[in-house]
Design a protein around this motif. Structure first.
Motif, mmCIF file in Angstrom:
data_model
loop_
_atom_site.group_PDB
_atom_site.id
_atom_site.type_symbol
_atom_site.label_atom_id
_atom_site.label_comp_id
_atom_site.label_asym_id
_atom_site.label_seq_id
_atom_site.Cartn_x
_atom_site.Cartn_y
_atom_site.Cartn_z
ATOM 1 N N THR A 1 -17.309 1.322 23.254
ATOM 2 C CA THR A 1 -16.305 2.375 23.096
ATOM 3 C C THR A 1 -14.908 1.814 22.859
ATOM 4 O O THR A 1 -14.009 2.543 22.442
ATOM 5 C CB THR A 1 -16.226 3.240 24.374
ATOM 6 O OG1 THR A 1 -15.777 2.399 25.449
ATOM 7 C CG2 THR A 1 -17.576 3.831 24.724
ATOM 8 N N ARG B 1 -12.953 1.134 25.142
ATOM 9 C CA ARG B 1 -12.096 1.593 26.228
ATOM 10 C C ARG B 1 -11.815 0.486 27.240
ATOM 11 O O ARG B 1 -12.681 -0.313 27.561
ATOM 12 C CB ARG B 1 -12.748 2.778 26.984
ATOM 13 C CG ARG B 1 -12.832 4.070 26.223
ATOM 14 C CD ARG B 1 -11.478 4.567 25.732
ATOM 15 N NE ARG B 1 -10.425 4.616 26.754
ATOM 16 C CZ ARG B 1 -10.135 5.685 27.486
ATOM 17 N NH1 ARG B 1 -10.820 6.797 27.354
ATOM 18 N NH2 ARG B 1 -9.161 5.635 28.359
ATOM 19 N N GLU C 1 -4.582 2.896 24.374
ATOM 20 C CA GLU C 1 -4.695 3.323 25.764
ATOM 21 C C GLU C 1 -3.318 3.831 26.186
ATOM 22 O O GLU C 1 -2.302 3.420 25.667
ATOM 23 C CB GLU C 1 -5.082 2.140 26.655
ATOM 24 C CG GLU C 1 -6.392 1.472 26.258
ATOM 25 C CD GLU C 1 -7.623 2.241 26.738
ATOM 26 O OE1 GLU C 1 -7.459 3.162 27.552
ATOM 27 O OE2 GLU C 1 -8.721 1.921 26.279
#
Ligand code: C2E
Ligand code: CA
Ligand code: CA
Ligand code: CA
Length: 278
Positions: A51, A53, A277
């Motif tokens: 992902t 992330r 982010e």
């Protein structure tokens, strides 16, 4: 000497390592460093390969001494010998909790900061109180803090490890086994500890693509973590080839220069924004 960069460092000359009087000098300079701001933390991201992330950061300690940045591999052993590790370690825990609380306030809701413990810290009766007060003072919830102990620390005194980890867990702190694969643990012993994460040692990661036997070991570690329902983080990932192998083998979370070097807080903020982010 090894190259720098904000997370980089210079090795001490080998003769300094073995010289007892230099160790004394360095020891007293180190005790000053705690009060004069010579110590600082850098943060290295961990991210999910699939992902992209951000999953968390590992806090890594640095010492700026007479213009050079000294590696923790050099000064932590001195701090352990002199007992300074208790004060330094408490400072690291406090600073890491404060940083994580700031990141959470900036919108990183599932922030996770991992902090390394040395053997003497792990065996210290005051550790739990230190962690509890760092959490209280920063307002960080325990579940955002992870402590890392090495596999050899965990295996050197199984009874102490089991009770210390149970206390940390009761507080809500997460527990990772660092340098996994280097410390001769048995699946049976591991299975009895309350653990959250296994970190695959960078010596394994870095042999991917060059040593087929190590690739088999890495696959075995990944299978073991799955059996024990543990999270996995592969350390020291430097190449896309290593990342591809790990992802294919079932280890999705990586940490290493491929993703990002250890960074001071301001630079890490830029890194996060650069990676989409918060
Ligand atoms: P560690 O916990 O195994 O930390 C990982 C080391 O690998 C770090 O070295 C990190 O900078 C380095 N590293 C990360 N990605 C890569 C990569 O892609 N390639 C390579 N070659 N290296 C990578 P560092 O920061 O010099 O720390 C060395 C050790 O010092 C740590 O090993 C840990 O055992 C100890 N240490 C660091 N900070 C602390 C601390 O606050 N407290 C205690 N007790 N020990 C600490
Ligand atoms: Ca570590
Ligand atoms: Ca490690
Ligand atoms: Ca290490």
């Amino acid at each position: 000497a090894k190259a720098s960069g904000s997370g980089g460092f210079q090795y001490f000359r080998p003769e300094m390592e073995t010289n007892a009087s230099d160790r004394l000098v360095l020891g007293s300079a180190l005790s000053n460093a705690l009060s004069d701001g010579g110590l600082f933390l850098v943060y290295q991201p961990q991210a999910d390969l699939d992902t992209g992330r951000l999953r968390g950061v590992e806090a890594l300690l640095r010492w700026r001494h007479q213009g050079e940045t000294i590696s923790p591999d050099r000064f932590i052993p001195i701090a352990e010998k002199t007992g300074l590790i208790h004060a330094i370690g408490a400072w690291v825990i406090r600073e890491s909790c404060r940083a994580a609380a700031r990141w959470k306030a900036e919108g990183w809701h599932d922030v996770r900061v991992s902090v390394n413990l040395s053997p003497r810290q792990f065996h210290d009766r005051g550790l739990l109180a230190t962690i509890r007060s760092a959490l209280n003072e920063s307002g960080l919830q325990a579940g955002h803090l992870e402590i890392e102990i090495t596999e050899s620390m965990a295996m050197s005194n199984p009874a102490h490890t089991a009770s210390a980890l149970a206390e940390l867990r009761a507080l809500g702190v997460l527990v990772a086994i660092d340098d996994f694969g280097t410390g001769h643990s048995s699946l049976a012993a591991l299975g009895t500890y309350p653990l959250d994460t296994l970190k695959i040692d960078l010596s394994f990661t870095q042999a991917i693509g060059t040593d087929p036997r190590v690739e088999i070991i890495v696959r075995t570690i990944i299978a073991m973590a799955k059996t024990l329902s543990l999270n996995l983080v592969a350390e020291g990932v430097e190449t896309q080839e290593q990342a591809d192998f790990l992802s294919g083998a079932g280890c999705r979370t990586i940490q290493g220069y491929l993703l990002g070097h250890p960074m001071e807080e301001a630079e890490f903020g830029q890194w996060r924004r650069g990676h989409g982010e918060l």
